[in-house]
Write a protein that holds these residues in place. Structure first.
Motif, short mmCIF file in Angstrom:
data_model
loop_
_atom_site.label_atom_id
_atom_site.label_comp_id
_atom_site.label_asym_id
_atom_site.label_seq_id
_atom_site.Cartn_x
_atom_site.Cartn_y
_atom_site.Cartn_z
N LYS A 69 -5.43 6.65 4.86
CA LYS A 69 -5.11 4.89 4.51
C LYS A 69 -5.23 4.97 3.00
O LYS A 69 -4.60 3.75 2.65
N GLU A 107 5.25 4.83 6.03
CA GLU A 107 4.33 3.70 5.89
C GLU A 107 3.56 3.42 4.67
O GLU A 107 3.51 2.45 4.15
N GLU A 108 3.42 4.65 4.22
CA GLU A 108 2.65 4.60 2.65
C GLU A 108 3.82 4.10 1.74
O GLU A 108 3.43 3.31 0.73
N GLN A 110 6.03 1.90 2.29
CA GLN A 110 6.22 0.41 2.46
C GLN A 110 4.93 -0.23 1.97
O GLN A 110 5.18 -1.14 1.19
N HIS A 111 3.91 0.33 2.21
CA HIS A 111 2.73 -0.27 1.26
C HIS A 111 2.65 -0.37 -0.17
O HIS A 111 2.59 -1.42 -0.73
N GLU A 114 5.31 -2.85 -0.91
CA GLU A 114 4.50 -4.15 -1.00
C GLU A 114 3.69 -4.38 -2.08
O GLU A 114 3.49 -5.67 -2.52
#
Length: 190
Positions: A69, A107-108, A110-111, A114
């Motif tokens: 994460k 996912e990474e 997108q983070h 953001e």
């Protein structure tokens, strides 16, 4: 350090065939010292175009334990975005080292998007399409941004400082965001 960026810039200027050419630099932040010098590096107004986060080197320097994460890197990633954006530079996010895990990469990405990153490093060519897809504005965002720009221009030409588009109050900061989305879409050929 900023001195390293200046040194490389001077070397380029002194290299035959490079004088007068617009050769851009990307500074890699890969250590605790680099993080402490981040703002002086970002403020160098010469050839610097972007700051990239070399997360694996950074973790090795700090003896940080890398997790899927990446919460241990949130502070550093945020600082890189802040410094890059404060000085008009691109902020390039860390590599996703599990190169075959394209879902995790998305996912990474997108983070990172953001957080405000402009793009992401690829460690393998198979990652490039995923990175491009996530960091390019979606058709929905482009359409929304276009409606915002049109409505805001119409409203401000009538002497009003804000309007509403799709239930969202559009003022100067939202207008600025929309213009950036449209510029990114243009640069991506969308």
């Amino acid at each position: 350090s900023a001195q390293d960026v200046q040194f490389v810039s001077r070397l380029i200027d002194m290299t035959p065939g490079c004088q007068g050419r617009d050769i851009r630099l990307i500074a890699a932040i890969e250590s605790a010292r680099g993080m402490l010098n981040l703002h002086s590096i970002a403020s160098y107004a010469g050839r610097l175009d972007a700051i990239v986060f070399a997360s694996e080197d950074y973790c090795a320097d700090l003896e940080a334990i890398r997790t899927p994460k990446a919460t241990e890197l949130l502070y550093a990633r945020s600082q890189i975005v802040i410094a890059a954006k404060a000085y008009g530079l691109q902020a390039i996010d860390m590599v996703h080292i599990q190169y075959k895990d394209l879902d995790g990469l998305a996912e990474e990405c997108q983070h990172g998007k953001e957080l405000g990153f402009t793009g992401k490093q690829a460690i393998h060519p198979m990652q490039v399409p995923t990175i491009h897809k996530v960091f390019s504005p979606s058709e929905k965002d482009v359409n929304f941004a276009g409606r915002i720009v049109q409505a805001y221009n119409r409203t401000t030409s009538q002497g009003v400082g804000a309007c509403v588009v799709d239930g969202i109050v559009v003022d100067a900061p939202v207008f600025k965001w929309a213009k950036k989305i449209l510029k990114r879409a243009e640069n991506a050929g969308i």
